[in-house]
Design an enzyme around this catalytic site. Sequence first.
Site, PDB file in Angstrom:
ATOM      1  N   THR A   1       0.748  -1.164  -0.080  1.00 19.52           N
ATOM      2  CA  THR A   1      -0.140   0.045   0.179  1.00 19.52           C
ATOM      3  C   THR A   1       0.846   1.330  -0.043  1.00 19.52           C
ATOM      4  O   THR A   1       2.049   1.337   0.626  1.00 19.52           O
ATOM      5  CB  THR A   1      -0.897   0.107   1.315  1.00 19.52           C
ATOM      6  OG1 THR A   1      -1.756  -1.151   1.441  1.00 19.52           O
ATOM      7  CG2 THR A   1      -1.745   1.097   1.310  1.00 19.52           C
ATOM      8  N   GLY A   2       0.475   2.510  -0.514  1.00 20.01           N
ATOM      9  CA  GLY A   2       1.111   3.491  -0.519  1.00 20.01           C
ATOM     10  C   GLY A   2       1.356   3.943  -2.123  1.00 20.01           C
ATOM     11  O   GLY A   2       1.297   3.228  -2.981  1.00 20.01           O
ATOM     12  N   SER A   3       2.063   5.249  -2.311  1.00 13.46           N
ATOM     13  CA  SER A   3       2.206   5.646  -3.901  1.00 13.46           C
ATOM     14  C   SER A   3       3.057   4.909  -4.483  1.00 13.46           C
ATOM     15  O   SER A   3       2.975   4.734  -5.802  1.00 13.46           O
ATOM     16  CB  SER A   3       2.923   7.063  -3.299  1.00 13.46           C
ATOM     17  OG  SER A   3       3.900   7.152  -2.815  1.00 13.46           O
TER      18      SER A   3
ATOM     19  N   ALA B   1       8.233   1.752   1.663  1.00 15.42           N
ATOM     20  CA  ALA B   1       8.740   1.944   3.150  1.00 15.42           C
ATOM     21  C   ALA B   1       8.719   3.452   2.999  1.00 15.42           C
ATOM     22  O   ALA B   1       8.973   3.997   2.281  1.00 15.42           O
ATOM     23  CB  ALA B   1       9.902   1.469   3.461  1.00 15.42           C
TER      24      ALA B   1
ATOM     25  N   GLU C   1      -0.001  -5.236   6.415  1.00 19.05           N
ATOM     26  CA  GLU C   1       1.164  -5.092   5.487  1.00 19.05           C
ATOM     27  C   GLU C   1       2.354  -6.267   6.149  1.00 19.05           C
ATOM     28  O   GLU C   1       3.090  -6.878   5.699  1.00 19.05           O
ATOM     29  CB  GLU C   1       1.931  -3.633   5.371  1.00 19.05           C
ATOM     30  CG  GLU C   1       1.135  -2.895   4.243  1.00 19.05           C
ATOM     31  CD  GLU C   1       1.840  -1.465   4.437  1.00 19.05           C
ATOM     32  OE1 GLU C   1       1.380  -0.789   3.379  1.00 19.05           O
ATOM     33  OE2 GLU C   1       2.334  -0.787   5.229  1.00 19.05           O
TER      34      GLU C   1
END
EC number: 5.3.1.6
Length: 260
Positions: free
Chosen positions: A33-35, A91, A111
Amino acid sequence: MPADLSPIDKAKFAAAKCASLLVEDGMKVGLGTGSTAAWMVRCLGERVREEGLRITGVPTSTRTADLARQLGIEIVSLDEAKWLDLTIDGADEFDPELNLIKGGGGAHLLEKIVATASDRMVVIADAAKEVAQLGAFPLPVEVVPFGWQTTRTIIEETLISMDVLGRTTSLRQNGSQPFVTDEGNYILDLHLNRIGNPRQLAVTLNQIAGVVETGLFIDICDMVVIGGAEGQVELRDIAAGTVRQERIDFPDTVNIFTDL
């Protein structure tokens, strides 16, 4: 590639593209998850469409699940997959031992569960995420809403005996309301500035009643893929003790950049 893409986004894309090429046909893959992870999911979606790559994805958030489905990636739960070949995720910080701080997007509980149920975890990042010591990025700690203020007080008292430079904590907000994770919990962000002993801190915080999980990932990451704005990529494999350099060509097509 859109001309107005920032150097950071180009670096994220380079790392994500390189890591997506580690995925082989038939693999069960944890999708972070994340950009930066979103770039990776888009790159995998492109391989599914154009190469006929057959993979099964286990997403770490509803955001990632929605994106993967839109791109034609088969999605299952971790219970259905049981064990994964590989997890690829971003991260917020990583140190020379590939210990991590994660949770800027509020999904570090899932995660961590997915990463530890995988043969390998690969982290994708730009060079700005590398630090000599963890702690400049606030450490997310997911807590149960019941009695969260008491849990916060205990955490702050516990930090007095820890090797950290700062001890300020804040409840993560979503507008005027507390941020709520996919699991219905709150997040306390610990502003520590420097973490001298990440392993000790992770163990100590996880012993506090009310703490669900911290954003410290210790001995979980196997490889970090660091992207650069010119397409250069460095792959550091801590288990093999190897470092290699590669280069990613930026695509002319804008397909995977739509709606970003």
